[in-house]
Design a protein around this motif. Structure first.
Motif, PDB file in Angstrom:
ATOM      1  N   PHE A 225       0.680  -1.225   0.165  1.00 28.18           N
ATOM      2  CA  PHE A 225      -0.247  -0.351  -0.384  1.00 28.18           C
ATOM      3  C   PHE A 225       0.582   1.195  -0.477  1.00 28.18           C
ATOM      4  O   PHE A 225       2.049   1.179   0.872  1.00 28.18           O
ATOM      5  N   SER A 226       0.890   2.376  -0.902  1.00 26.48           N
ATOM      6  CA  SER A 226       1.004   3.343  -0.865  1.00 26.48           C
ATOM      7  C   SER A 226       0.489   3.974   0.339  1.00 26.48           C
ATOM      8  O   SER A 226      -1.331   4.395   0.248  1.00 26.48           O
ATOM      9  N   VAL A 227       0.915   5.583   1.291  1.00 23.30           N
ATOM     10  CA  VAL A 227       0.237   6.042   1.788  1.00 23.30           C
ATOM     11  C   VAL A 227       0.606   7.573   1.896  1.00 23.30           C
ATOM     12  O   VAL A 227       2.191   8.159   2.002  1.00 23.30           O
ATOM     13  N   ILE A 228      -0.705   8.453   1.308  1.00 26.57           N
ATOM     14  CA  ILE A 228      -0.024  10.049   1.234  1.00 26.57           C
ATOM     15  C   ILE A 228      -0.732  10.783   2.597  1.00 26.57           C
ATOM     16  O   ILE A 228      -2.050   9.781   2.806  1.00 26.57           O
ATOM     17  N   SER A 229      -1.098  11.583   2.922  1.00 26.50           N
ATOM     18  CA  SER A 229      -1.458  12.244   3.277  1.00 26.50           C
ATOM     19  C   SER A 229      -1.188  14.074   3.841  1.00 26.50           C
ATOM     20  O   SER A 229      -0.518  13.955   2.598  1.00 26.50           O
ATOM     21  N   VAL A 230      -2.156  14.491   4.597  1.00 20.03           N
ATOM     22  CA  VAL A 230      -2.023  16.331   4.559  1.00 20.03           C
ATOM     23  C   VAL A 230      -1.486  16.483   5.894  1.00 20.03           C
ATOM     24  O   VAL A 230      -2.630  16.397   6.420  1.00 20.03           O
TER      25      VAL A 230
ATOM     26  N   PRO B 146       7.972   4.035   6.599  1.00 20.25           N
ATOM     27  CA  PRO B 146       8.712   4.606   6.726  1.00 20.25           C
ATOM     28  C   PRO B 146       8.492   6.314   6.581  1.00 20.25           C
ATOM     29  O   PRO B 146       7.089   5.970   7.214  1.00 20.25           O
ATOM     30  N   GLN B 147       8.780   6.816   6.793  1.00 15.35           N
ATOM     31  CA  GLN B 147       9.056   8.273   6.442  1.00 15.35           C
ATOM     32  C   GLN B 147       7.524   8.591   5.268  1.00 15.35           C
ATOM     33  O   GLN B 147       7.358   8.214   4.349  1.00 15.35           O
ATOM     34  N   LEU B 148       6.570   9.532   5.405  1.00 15.65           N
ATOM     35  CA  LEU B 148       5.721   9.620   5.461  1.00 15.65           C
ATOM     36  C   LEU B 148       4.960  11.026   4.404  1.00 15.65           C
ATOM     37  O   LEU B 148       5.849  11.969   4.280  1.00 15.65           O
ATOM     38  N   THR B 149       4.893  10.667   3.340  1.00 16.50           N
ATOM     39  CA  THR B 149       4.681  11.483   2.130  1.00 16.50           C
ATOM     40  C   THR B 149       3.858  12.158   2.310  1.00 16.50           C
ATOM     41  O   THR B 149       2.352  11.569   2.826  1.00 16.50           O
ATOM     42  N   ALA B 150       3.659  13.884   2.262  1.00 16.45           N
ATOM     43  CA  ALA B 150       2.643  14.217   2.950  1.00 16.45           C
ATOM     44  C   ALA B 150       2.974  15.562   2.866  1.00 16.45           C
ATOM     45  O   ALA B 150       3.597  16.119   1.775  1.00 16.45           O
ATOM     46  N   VAL B 151       1.419  16.333   2.200  1.00 15.93           N
ATOM     47  CA  VAL B 151       1.210  17.507   1.668  1.00 15.93           C
ATOM     48  C   VAL B 151       1.771  18.912   2.255  1.00 15.93           C
ATOM     49  O   VAL B 151       1.242  18.347   3.519  1.00 15.93           O
ATOM     50  N   ALA B 152       2.523  18.789   2.506  1.00 15.11           N
ATOM     51  CA  ALA B 152       2.931  20.324   3.950  1.00 15.11           C
ATOM     52  C   ALA B 152       2.280  21.696   4.298  1.00 15.11           C
ATOM     53  O   ALA B 152       2.156  22.464   2.416  1.00 15.11           O
TER      54      ALA B 152
ATOM     55  N   ILE C 167       4.303  19.289  -2.151  1.00 11.36           N
ATOM     56  CA  ILE C 167       4.278  18.135  -1.245  1.00 11.36           C
ATOM     57  C   ILE C 167       6.022  17.886  -0.776  1.00 11.36           C
ATOM     58  O   ILE C 167       5.941  17.798  -2.221  1.00 11.36           O
ATOM     59  N   VAL C 168       6.060  17.203   0.065  1.00 11.19           N
ATOM     60  CA  VAL C 168       6.940  16.824   0.286  1.00 11.19           C
ATOM     61  C   VAL C 168       6.870  15.144   0.314  1.00 11.19           C
ATOM     62  O   VAL C 168       6.483  14.857   0.571  1.00 11.19           O
ATOM     63  N   VAL C 169       7.800  14.825  -0.743  1.00  9.26           N
ATOM     64  CA  VAL C 169       7.854  13.307  -1.143  1.00  9.26           C
ATOM     65  C   VAL C 169       8.632  13.044   0.064  1.00  9.26           C
ATOM     66  O   VAL C 169      10.182  13.045  -0.252  1.00  9.26           O
ATOM     67  N   ARG C 170       8.536  11.724   0.419  1.00  7.92           N
ATOM     68  CA  ARG C 170       9.134  10.471   1.559  1.00  7.92           C
ATOM     69  C   ARG C 170       9.418   9.336   0.621  1.00  7.92           C
ATOM     70  O   ARG C 170       9.351   9.038  -0.430  1.00  7.92           O
ATOM     71  N   GLN C 171       9.105   7.946   1.740  1.00 11.70           N
ATOM     72  CA  GLN C 171       9.530   6.768   1.284  1.00 11.70           C
ATOM     73  C   GLN C 171       7.577   6.019   1.243  1.00 11.70           C
ATOM     74  O   GLN C 171       8.194   5.001   0.499  1.00 11.70           O
ATOM     75  N   SER C 172       6.791   6.730   1.117  1.00  8.80           N
ATOM     76  CA  SER C 172       6.058   5.827   2.057  1.00  8.80           C
ATOM     77  C   SER C 172       4.964   5.781   0.513  1.00  8.80           C
ATOM     78  O   SER C 172       3.520   4.684   0.319  1.00  8.80           O
ATOM     79  N   VAL C 173       5.031   6.572  -0.383  1.00  8.10           N
ATOM     80  CA  VAL C 173       4.483   6.262  -2.236  1.00  8.10           C
ATOM     81  C   VAL C 173       5.340   5.565  -3.195  1.00  8.10           C
ATOM     82  O   VAL C 173       6.693   5.932  -3.054  1.00  8.10           O
ATOM     83  N   GLY C 174       4.920   4.485  -3.608  1.00  3.91           N
ATOM     84  CA  GLY C 174       5.481   3.481  -4.888  1.00  3.91           C
ATOM     85  C   GLY C 174       4.326   3.416  -6.194  1.00  3.91           C
ATOM     86  O   GLY C 174       3.247   3.705  -5.609  1.00  3.91           O
ATOM     87  N   GLY C 175       5.373   2.909  -6.504  1.00  2.00           N
ATOM     88  CA  GLY C 175       4.463   2.819  -8.635  1.00  2.00           C
ATOM     89  C   GLY C 175       3.329   1.352  -7.318  1.00  2.00           C
ATOM     90  O   GLY C 175       3.858   0.604  -6.442  1.00  2.00           O
ATOM     91  N   VAL C 176       2.472   1.416  -8.496  1.00  2.27           N
ATOM     92  CA  VAL C 176       2.116   0.014  -8.235  1.00  2.27           C
ATOM     93  C   VAL C 176       2.704  -1.710  -8.645  1.00  2.27           C
ATOM     94  O   VAL C 176       3.706  -0.760  -9.742  1.00  2.27           O
ATOM     95  N   GLN C 177       2.758  -2.541  -7.747  1.00  5.75           N
ATOM     96  CA  GLN C 177       3.163  -3.750  -8.071  1.00  5.75           C
ATOM     97  C   GLN C 177       2.553  -4.380  -9.041  1.00  5.75           C
ATOM     98  O   GLN C 177       1.356  -3.920  -9.850  1.00  5.75           O
TER      99      GLN C 177
END
Length: 336
Positions: free
Chosen positions: A269-274, A285-291, A325-335
């Motif tokens: 699962f990829s995870v992103i937040s605000v 992994p560190q969370l990719t988020a909208v800052a 958007i602050v890009v970190r490690q929680s979002v990846g491409g579809v397997q």
């Protein structure tokens, strides 16, 4: 016994008017006289009576701040921005926690107004008609901080929450995700809830993805509600490949639920937040988020309020600050 301005004047050998000018930083006092008065103040331990000064000047140099959840790091960052600018302009703040409860918000607003604050900063959820009634009875300026009212009647400082959510979901779509779930805040909350939900739906629509209400769970912004929502998604016959969370805290709950289930982020699962609170870089992994620029929201809100309190010209009463958007490690491409 309480030391009075009369005692200071007698000790320094000056008039009470001179002591008053020194205490109020009036420049029309000779340096030698000012030094003599300060020395008398120090010897006697004199503290000016803020209440009496307020009654005389009809100003208390105090600002009331209503905060929805004092334990939330996001609001702590806003409060820091408020306090720094308040100190710069020589205002004190009274910070009141409202627990995200409308009745308590109204009660706190009225209590602060009864204390004769010079202005009010309101951080909360939905600005209802009851809130507006309380604001209308105030004879001091009010600024909404990290929220806004539906008809923009009250000056406000915030971000575009719908656009922030839209950008987050489009980030997932750009990585090939088509089955995207959302952990939303309550839809009665115009910013963190409804606006972010609308941004989620708009991104799906633009990408030609059919909205599926089984992929949306309503949380309460807390870690536990993120865990519960993620348990539901994991148990679906057809799981999502990505999750958009309205807040960091719920996103972190989702990440931990995924990991506790023997699955991985971003592998399963990829995870992103605000939000992009400090917690976003602490989770693994560190969370990719909208800052959201939370400190700046607080600082700009307080500066806007100082202008209103001083009756200075205000060119823009509704301020929208930029997000990223602050890009970190929680979002990846579809397997594959």
């Amino acid at each position: 016994m309480t030391v009075t301005i009369y005692d200071v004047a007698r000790e320094a050998g000056v008039s009470m008017a001179t002591v008053s000018r020194v205490v109020n930083n009036n420049p029309n006092v000779k340096p030698a006289t000012r030094k003599k008065v300060y020395e008398a103040i120090e010897r006697l331990g004199y503290r000016p009576n803020a209440v009496a000064r307020g009654l005389a000047s009809k100003k208390t140099t105090t600002v009331g701040v209503v905060i929805p959840d004092i334990s939330n790091a996001i609001f702590a960052e806003v409060a820091r921005g408020i306090e720094d600018i308040a100190n710069m302009y020589h205002y004190n703040i009274i910070l009141c926690n409202a627990d995200k409860k409308k009745d308590k918000e109204i009660r706190v607003i009225n209590t602060l107004l009864e204390k004769q604050v010079d202005g009010l900063l309101f951080m909360g959820g939905a600005v209802t008609e009851d809130h507006l009634v309380a604001f209308r009875t105030a004879n001091v300026p009010i600024v909404l901080c990290a929220t806004s009212d539906e008809n923009d009647q009250i000056p406000s400082v915030d971000i575009n929450h719908e656009e922030a959510a839209y950008d987050a979901v489009m980030k997932l779509i750009s990585q090939g995700h088509r089955r995207i779930a959302m952990i939303s805040g309550t839809l009665q909350d115009p910013a963190n809830g409804f606006a972010r939900f609308q941004g989620y739906k708009r991104a799906l629509e633009q990408a030609g993805i059919t909205y599926d209400d089984t992929l949306v769970r309503i949380g309460n912004y807390r870690y536990e509600s993120g865990v519960e929502a993620m348990k539901y998604f994991i148990e679906l016959p057809e799981r999502p490949t990505a999750v958009f969370s309205a807040t960091d805290e719920m996103a972190i709950g989702a990440i931990h639920c995924i990991q506790d289930s023997g699955l991985t982020v971003p592998g399963d699962f990829s995870v992103i937040s605000v939000d992009n609170s400090r917690m976003a870089s602490m989770v693994r992994p560190q969370l990719t988020a909208v800052a959201q620029p939370m400190y700046d929201i607080g600082a700009v809100s307080m500066r806007l309020l100082t202008k209103l309190m001083k009756k200075e010209n205000v060119e823009q009463s509704k301020v929208l600050l930029p997000h990223e958007i602050v890009v970190r490690q929680s979002v990846g491409g579809v397997q594959a």
